[in-house]
Design an enzyme around this catalytic site. Sequence first.
Site, PDB file in Angstrom:
ATOM      1  N   LYS A 280     -12.051 -27.093 -63.457  1.00  0.00           N
ATOM      2  CA  LYS A 280     -12.786 -26.060 -64.193  1.00  0.00           C
ATOM      3  C   LYS A 280     -12.048 -24.734 -64.094  1.00  0.00           C
ATOM      4  CE  LYS A 280     -17.258 -28.255 -63.558  1.00  0.00           C
ATOM      5  NZ  LYS A 280     -18.335 -28.509 -62.613  1.00  0.00           N
TER       6      LYS A 280
ATOM      7  N   GLN B 152     -21.766 -25.915 -58.180  1.00  0.00           N
ATOM      8  CA  GLN B 152     -21.487 -27.348 -58.283  1.00  0.00           C
ATOM      9  C   GLN B 152     -22.542 -28.155 -57.527  1.00  0.00           C
ATOM     10  OE1 GLN B 152     -18.992 -28.684 -60.143  1.00  0.00           O
ATOM     11  NE2 GLN B 152     -19.550 -30.758 -59.592  1.00  0.00           N
TER      12      GLN B 152
ATOM     13  N   ASP C  73     -24.515 -23.671 -67.157  1.00  0.00           N
ATOM     14  CA  ASP C  73     -24.864 -25.094 -67.037  1.00  0.00           C
ATOM     15  C   ASP C  73     -26.091 -25.431 -67.889  1.00  0.00           C
ATOM     16  OD1 ASP C  73     -23.354 -26.873 -65.469  1.00  0.00           O
ATOM     17  OD2 ASP C  73     -23.969 -25.870 -63.620  1.00  0.00           O
TER      18      ASP C  73
HETATM   19  N1  GUN Z   1     -22.244 -32.023 -60.784  1.00  0.00           N
HETATM   20  C1  GUN Z   1     -22.047 -33.049 -61.645  1.00  0.00           C
HETATM   21  N2  GUN Z   1     -22.163 -32.612 -62.918  1.00  0.00           N
HETATM   22  C2  GUN Z   1     -22.426 -31.294 -62.853  1.00  0.00           C
HETATM   23  C3  GUN Z   1     -22.633 -30.299 -63.850  1.00  0.00           C
HETATM   24  O1  GUN Z   1     -22.617 -30.535 -65.066  1.00  0.00           O
HETATM   25  N3  GUN Z   1     -22.872 -29.049 -63.378  1.00  0.00           N
HETATM   26  C4  GUN Z   1     -22.925 -28.759 -62.061  1.00  0.00           C
HETATM   27  N4  GUN Z   1     -23.180 -27.506 -61.701  1.00  0.00           N
HETATM   28  N5  GUN Z   1     -22.737 -29.664 -61.122  1.00  0.00           N
HETATM   29  C5  GUN Z   1     -22.477 -30.929 -61.524  1.00  0.00           C
END
Ligand code: GUN
Length: 304
Positions: free
Chosen positions: A53, A97, A120
């Site tokens: 990311k 995350q 998100d």
């Molecule tokens: N962990 C797995 N997928 C995601 C996501 O789309 N966003 C976040 N913040 N954590 C994750």
Amino acid sequence: MATIIDGKAYAARLRAEIGLQVRTLREQHFVTPGLAVILVGEDPASQIYVRNKANQAREAQMSSFEYRLAYGVPEEQLLELIERLNQDPAVHGILVQLPLPPQVDPERVINAIRPDKDIDGFHPLNVGALATGGKGIVPCTPLGCLMLLKHHLGDLSGLHALVLGRSNIVGKPMASLLLKENCTVTIAHSRTRDLQAECQRADILVAAVGQPRLVAGHWIKPGATVIDVGINRIEEAGKALLVGDVDFDLARDVAGAITPVPGGVGPMTIACLLLNTLEAACRQNGIAFPGNIMQAAWGSVEGS
Ligand code: GUN
């Protein structure tokens, strides 16, 4: 033989278009979109996601801020960091995350993120906006799935869509998005009685349950469009493999189109995260969002 939907190529196009828009934003409005990613603990898969990311944000000319907190960090400390980022004008998107360690309540964390920085789309205000057809931030994975579906199928109106999985991250928002596109939507899950029969009815099948190759080839309606969100690490004949929730080798003989794993939905998720960050930066600065960005990215892929 099914068309293979190349999510990797689509995502690369989308990221390139986002990069151009970011440059325009900086040159014309002196705003650089900023993405803050918080990782708690050292889960190897999460570390890879967070690194990807951050790298892709930088490649798209955004500012990237990374925070790594110890596994045992007190919840209060994480909430304080979020509050600091909420108030930081250089940060337009905040991502914590998941999953989080047991001493941290994910609901409290998600609720603490300013809704307009919640790229998100997990905050109840954004969830509510999606459910009621309002304007909010849409979760990245379902948004990426929808883009691939619309690119491949065009109008989804009247199609029967089956969403396999009911998570807050993928299943539920995916169902809301498909409903908004006028699909007839069914959500199936671990307690669904006859999963095979449900699958066989579906013109669109989105699988997001995290069970390696759960969906067999003969479960799929001939010609259906299959979007495989699963990323499952398995070992087979002594080899480590990454497989989806769909039995790809058999499904590709039956489906009309299918996303591969890897190289399908995965890259789209991060591209959509960047898109949400760009949109958040525009909104927070009262700048009109370049609404044709998808068309610009898609237009030249397959001439659609
Ligand atoms: N962990 C797995 N997928 C995601 C996501 O789309 N966003 C976040 N913040 N954590 C994750």
